[in-house]
Design a protein around this motif. Structure first.
Motif, PDB file in Angstrom:
ATOM      1  N   LEU A 267      89.193  52.626  13.230  1.00 52.99           N
ATOM      2  CA  LEU A 267      89.183  53.091  14.618  1.00 52.99           C
ATOM      3  C   LEU A 267      89.838  54.457  14.798  1.00 52.99           C
ATOM      4  CD1 LEU A 267      89.927  49.786  16.538  1.00 52.99           C
ATOM      5  CD2 LEU A 267      87.731  50.779  15.922  1.00 52.99           C
TER       6      LEU A 267
ATOM      7  N   ARG B  74      94.373  49.575  23.029  1.00 56.14           N
ATOM      8  CA  ARG B  74      93.334  50.483  23.535  1.00 56.14           C
ATOM      9  C   ARG B  74      93.895  51.887  23.714  1.00 56.14           C
ATOM     10  NH1 ARG B  74      91.705  46.598  28.367  1.00 56.14           N
ATOM     11  NH2 ARG B  74      93.953  46.725  28.519  1.00 56.14           N
TER      12      ARG B  74
ATOM     13  N   GLY C  76     101.377  54.347  39.836  1.00 58.50           N
ATOM     14  CA  GLY C  76     100.437  53.513  40.573  1.00 58.50           C
ATOM     15  C   GLY C  76     100.660  53.603  42.075  1.00 58.50           C
ATOM     16  N   GLY C  77      99.551  53.618  42.835  1.00 58.25           N
ATOM     17  CA  GLY C  77      99.661  53.679  44.285  1.00 58.25           C
ATOM     18  C   GLY C  77      99.622  55.086  44.843  1.00 58.25           C
TER      19      GLY C  77
ATOM     20  N   TRP D 205     102.700  46.718  35.771  1.00 55.72           N
ATOM     21  CA  TRP D 205     101.690  46.137  36.637  1.00 55.72           C
ATOM     22  C   TRP D 205     101.938  44.635  36.739  1.00 55.72           C
ATOM     23  CZ3 TRP D 205      96.536  43.768  35.722  1.00 55.72           C
ATOM     24  CH2 TRP D 205      95.886  43.597  36.947  1.00 55.72           C
TER      25      TRP D 205
ATOM     26  N   SER E 283      90.806  38.926  33.421  1.00 58.76           N
ATOM     27  CA  SER E 283      91.551  40.126  33.792  1.00 58.76           C
ATOM     28  C   SER E 283      92.205  39.939  35.155  1.00 58.76           C
ATOM     29  CB  SER E 283      90.655  41.357  33.777  1.00 58.76           C
ATOM     30  OG  SER E 283      89.751  41.299  34.847  1.00 58.76           O
TER      31      SER E 283
ATOM     32  N   GLY F  72      88.060  42.653  26.185  1.00 58.81           N
ATOM     33  CA  GLY F  72      87.777  43.899  26.888  1.00 58.81           C
ATOM     34  C   GLY F  72      88.066  45.126  26.052  1.00 58.81           C
ATOM     35  N   GLY F  73      88.229  44.965  24.742  1.00 56.91           N
ATOM     36  CA  GLY F  73      88.354  46.141  23.890  1.00 56.91           C
ATOM     37  C   GLY F  73      89.690  46.328  23.212  1.00 56.91           C
ATOM     38  N   ASN F  74      90.598  45.381  23.355  1.00 59.26           N
ATOM     39  CA  ASN F  74      91.820  45.453  22.564  1.00 59.26           C
ATOM     40  C   ASN F  74      91.443  45.239  21.101  1.00 59.26           C
ATOM     41  OD1 ASN F  74      93.939  44.186  20.960  1.00 59.26           O
ATOM     42  ND2 ASN F  74      95.180  44.386  22.785  1.00 59.26           N
ATOM     43  N   PRO F  75      91.748  46.209  20.214  1.00 65.19           N
ATOM     44  CA  PRO F  75      91.274  46.121  18.826  1.00 65.19           C
ATOM     45  C   PRO F  75      91.740  44.861  18.108  1.00 65.19           C
ATOM     46  CG  PRO F  75      92.411  48.221  19.217  1.00 65.19           C
ATOM     47  CD  PRO F  75      92.477  47.455  20.493  1.00 65.19           C
ATOM     48  N   GLN F  76      92.964  44.415  18.413  1.00 58.38           N
ATOM     49  CA  GLN F  76      93.453  43.217  17.735  1.00 58.38           C
ATOM     50  C   GLN F  76      92.582  42.002  18.036  1.00 58.38           C
ATOM     51  OE1 GLN F  76      96.814  44.803  18.720  1.00 58.38           O
ATOM     52  NE2 GLN F  76      97.614  44.956  16.645  1.00 58.38           N
TER      53      GLN F  76
ATOM     54  N   MET G 141      92.229  48.083  10.785  1.00 59.63           N
ATOM     55  CA  MET G 141      91.952  48.498  12.152  1.00 59.63           C
ATOM     56  C   MET G 141      92.115  50.014  12.318  1.00 59.63           C
ATOM     57  SD  MET G 141      93.809  46.379  15.091  1.00 59.63           S
ATOM     58  CE  MET G 141      95.182  47.436  15.439  1.00 59.63           C
TER      59      MET G 141
ATOM     60  N   LEU H 136     103.186  34.122  34.213  1.00 62.08           N
ATOM     61  CA  LEU H 136     102.599  35.296  33.547  1.00 62.08           C
ATOM     62  C   LEU H 136     103.473  35.784  32.397  1.00 62.08           C
ATOM     63  CD1 LEU H 136     101.157  37.226  36.577  1.00 62.08           C
ATOM     64  CD2 LEU H 136      99.903  36.653  34.505  1.00 62.08           C
ATOM     65  N   ASN H 137     104.743  35.379  32.425  1.00 61.80           N
ATOM     66  CA  ASN H 137     105.607  35.789  31.312  1.00 61.80           C
ATOM     67  C   ASN H 137     105.183  35.143  29.996  1.00 61.80           C
ATOM     68  OD1 ASN H 137     107.174  37.358  33.061  1.00 61.80           O
ATOM     69  ND2 ASN H 137     108.343  35.566  33.692  1.00 61.80           N
TER      70      ASN H 137
ATOM     71  N   THR I 194      94.425  37.342  37.561  1.00 61.94           N
ATOM     72  CA  THR I 194      95.411  36.355  37.119  1.00 61.94           C
ATOM     73  C   THR I 194      95.755  35.339  38.208  1.00 61.94           C
ATOM     74  OG1 THR I 194      97.037  38.043  37.677  1.00 61.94           O
ATOM     75  CG2 THR I 194      96.453  37.829  35.369  1.00 61.94           C
TER      76      THR I 194
ATOM     77  N   TYR J 167     101.986  34.894  29.124  1.00 58.57           N
ATOM     78  CA  TYR J 167     100.582  35.332  29.019  1.00 58.57           C
ATOM     79  C   TYR J 167     100.039  35.266  27.590  1.00 58.57           C
ATOM     80  CZ  TYR J 167      96.654  38.511  30.190  1.00 58.57           C
ATOM     81  OH  TYR J 167      95.422  39.079  30.396  1.00 58.57           O
ATOM     82  N   ASP J 168     100.721  35.908  26.650  1.00 57.53           N
ATOM     83  CA  ASP J 168     100.217  35.960  25.266  1.00 57.53           C
ATOM     84  C   ASP J 168     100.327  34.606  24.564  1.00 57.53           C
ATOM     85  OD1 ASP J 168      99.483  38.635  25.232  1.00 57.53           O
ATOM     86  OD2 ASP J 168     101.540  39.282  24.818  1.00 57.53           O
TER      87      ASP J 168
ATOM     88  N   ARG K 183      95.760  47.187  42.151  1.00 57.79           N
ATOM     89  CA  ARG K 183      96.365  47.749  40.944  1.00 57.79           C
ATOM     90  C   ARG K 183      96.868  49.175  41.129  1.00 57.79           C
ATOM     91  NH1 ARG K 183      92.612  45.352  36.027  1.00 57.79           N
ATOM     92  NH2 ARG K 183      92.329  43.312  36.968  1.00 57.79           N
ATOM     93  N   GLY K 184      96.679  49.728  42.316  1.00 56.69           N
ATOM     94  CA  GLY K 184      97.251  51.035  42.592  1.00 56.69           C
ATOM     95  C   GLY K 184      96.471  52.214  42.057  1.00 56.69           C
TER      96      GLY K 184
ATOM     97  N   GLY L 215     103.662  40.090  34.756  1.00 58.42           N
ATOM     98  CA  GLY L 215     104.569  39.168  35.417  1.00 58.42           C
ATOM     99  C   GLY L 215     105.545  40.005  36.238  1.00 58.42           C
TER     100      GLY L 215
END
Ligand code: NAP
Lengths: 354, 220
Positions: free
Chosen positions: B49, B15, B191-192, B97, A114, A180-184, B45, A126-127, A116, A129-130, A265-266, B102
């Motif tokens: 859920l 989520r 945020g913030g 974020w 979580s 962390g709980g993403n259903p997929q 799913m 990070l672009n 990075t 990421y997936d 993260r604000g 990114g």
């Protein structure tokens, strides 16, 4: 049911000067903690890859290799390995080495992570990421499946009948999917034939029960053999002799880490009332006295049917002596209570088949 | 044009999407949920859920609902088809974020990411809301109207009628709506700010955000 610990290798803080201790000291402390966890009969110790000064456990398999030689039965794993920004061939080789040195006690939990920091550190974007996560996981599973690998992907040169050694005695390593709980992700773990590890770090812990059910149903649909269908839970937690003192003490450390993350993260750091809500009853923070924690683990087991739960105790510079004492209480007080209760009153078989 | 909300379309079955689906079902709405994948791929799913919700295609969720909630990763907003959203009330719950999305220049430069989304969906009536509360808190902290502990959720958008309808929706989900005014005011609860992740009642939020929209000043 298995119980254990996980840690990001947090540094110490001098109570008088408020100065942070060294990262080298933190690394030695971690080894000391793993050794004690083994001695008090805990089943698992995981190190979560991090790359910050406060949490310097960046090279988990090196620490685990040292631990392999000073422990006897405890299983040694990552919680998690950020596979998106590492070379899966290298990850496999390192954990296979730990496996050889520990006579088969090494495990990998593959995750996105979580935080990075590792992306810029190792030159990834990070672009991606997936895409990175999907490709690296694919390669990791390929090298785990066979010692000669032919594979091609987008982010590294292809492998043509490459030999990947050493091999664990059993041929392959246990690899978990961390989420962390993403259903997929629950469906993905089942489709890949992997056991699943849930990080339940806030809110009400039992909200993961439908996800575990989703995982098991999806595993059924693809006819995954029962032995591969396993659920484990990683959650923050701490055990003290006195419940109230443990909560008072641990809250300060947890607040420290939440405020740090919140700043990045604000979001507003949680209040004491928020903490109390989650550190009691069905909340995800397993902080308290031995009897209370044993009861809460069993209560979660009744709805989740997990085969292992492990706790992050040393968040936000918990003093090493308190960390060690909590490990001792988990092994000597909590574990016997949980074992006794589950032996006397097993959870219903429809809750998991672990 | 929609005068009441009875069908809720949700884009994103992660989520947030799942938590919203359950909460909306509990409040008595019809719920359609979609991802970029074909509906058959998310059916198991959704059945487990969010039992009661219907798995549909992203096009159907966007077109055939009284309100559409965006609960996908913000970095993917350009995969939406603007023509599906003409005239629709759209609740944008997506947050920018940088550490996980990114760095995306267009969001770095803008006061609130919802203004970028509104520009991309020019004919949609975008309302920013449901973005400053954690996905599990949304379910765990809902309370009936009049409860002294009931929390407030802020909303902002350029279409007053859309804001009014979204306010009614939020009320039925279990929160006191706070109308912060024009879309640009969303920066005051992004945020913030003390609103983001902070739990507060309506009176507390009103004290922070003021009776009238605070665009500009509060962001200083
Ligand atoms: N986590 C929180 O507490 C929280 C709170 C408020 C707001 N938010 C915001 O809510 C959004 C979702 O967060 P999350 O935590 O739910 O993420 P998540 O668990 O990763 O879920 C994202 C969902 O969006 C779907 N998706 C991706 N591309 C799509 C597309 N083009 N069309 C339709 N669906 C698509 C994904 O499915 P496929 O990839 O299979 O299509 C997945 O179901 C983010 O923008 C986040 O900033 C999060």
């Amino acid at each position: 049911m298995e119980l254990g610990i996980y840690s990001f290798g947090d540094v110490q803080r001098d109570p008088a000067t408020r100065k942070l201790g060294s990262t080298a000291e933190a690394t030695r402390n971690l080894l000391e903690a793993i050794k004690l966890a083994d001695e008090v009969g805990l089943d698992y110790f995981g190190i979560g890859e991090h790359h910050t000064y406060e949490m310097p456990a960046s090279a988990a398999p090196v620490i685990l290799a040292a631990a392999a030689s000073v422990t006897k039965t405890i299983r040694l794993g990552s919680a998690v390995s950020v596979i998106s920004t590492d070379d899966p061939v290298r990850i496999f080789q390192q954990f296979a080495t730990v496996s050889a040195l520990s006579n088969g006690r090494a495990e990998i939990t593959a995750g996105r992570g979580s935080s990075t920091e590792s992306f810029p550190l190792f030159g990834y974007s990070l672009n991606d990421y997936d895409e990175l996560y999907a490709e690296k996981l694919d390669l990791l599973l390929a090298v785990n499946a066979a010692e000669r690998v032919t594979w091609s992907g987008k982010f590294r040169p292809a492998l043509d009948d490459a030999l990947v050694v050493p091999r664990p005695d059993s041929g392959s390593l246990p690899i978990w999917l961390g989420t962390g709980g993403n259903p997929q992700s629950s469906v993905r773990a089942a489709l890949l034939g992997l056991p699943i590890s849930y990080a339940i770090i806030g809110g009400q812990a039992a909200r993961f029960a439908p996800l575990a059910e989703l995982y098991r149903r999806a595993a059924q649909q693809v006819q995954l053999p029962g032995a591969s269908v396993k659920v484990s839970v990683a959650s923050p937690g701490f055990v003290g002799d006195d419940a109230k003192a443990a909560k008072d003490m641990w809250y300060g450390h947890w607040y420290e880490i939440m405020a740090t993350v919140g700043k990045i993260r604000g979001f507003v750091p949680p209040s004491r009332a928020h903490f109390e809500h989650e550190a009691n009853g069905g909340g995800a923070l397993f902080v308290g006295g031995p009897e209370e924690i044993a009861e809460r683990i069993v209560a979660l087991h009744r709805s989740l049917g997990h085969m292992r739960q492990f706790f992050q105790m040393d968040v936000g510079q918990v003093p090493q002596k308190d960390f060690l004492h909590a490990i001792e209480l988990l092994g000597t007080r909590v574990k016997p209570l949980v074992d006794a209760e589950l032996a006397a009153n097993p959870s219903k078989p429809e809750v998991g088949n672990d | 044009m929609t005068s009441t909300i009875s069908t809720v379309g949700i884009l994103g079955a992660g989520r947030v999407g799942m938590a919203l689906a359950r909460q909306a079902l509990k409040a008595g709405y019809d719920v359609k949920i979609a991802t970029a994948k074909p509906p058959t791929e998310i059916a198991l799913m959704v059945d487990l859920l969010a039992p009661g919700a219907t798995s549909v295609s992203a096009d159907t969720a966007a077109r055939d609902s009284d309100v559409v909630i965006l609960a996908l990763p913000l970095g993917k907003y350009r995969t939406l088809h603007p023509e599906n959203f003409a005239g629709q009330i759209v609740i944008d719950a997506m947050n920018y974020w940088a550490p996980t999305d990114g760095t995306i220049a267009e969001f770095e430069d803008e006061a609130s990411s919802s203004e970028v989304v509104q520009r991309f969906l020019p004919d949609a009536r975008v309302v920013r809301s449901l973005s400053h509360i954690g996905y599990h808190e949304l379910e765990e902290q809902a309370l009936p109207p009049g409860d002294p502990e009931r929390q407030a959720l802020a909303l902002a958008g350029n279409d007053a009628e859309a804001r009014r309808l979204v306010a009614g929706f939020i009320d039925r989900l279990g929160y006191d709506p706070f109308d912060a005014g024009e879309l640009a005011a969303a920066r005051n609860f992004d945020g913030g700010t003390p609103i983001f992740g902070g739990r507060m009642r309506l009176d507390e939020m009103r004290r922070l955000l003021g009776e009238a929209p605070l665009v500009g000043e509060a962001a200083e």
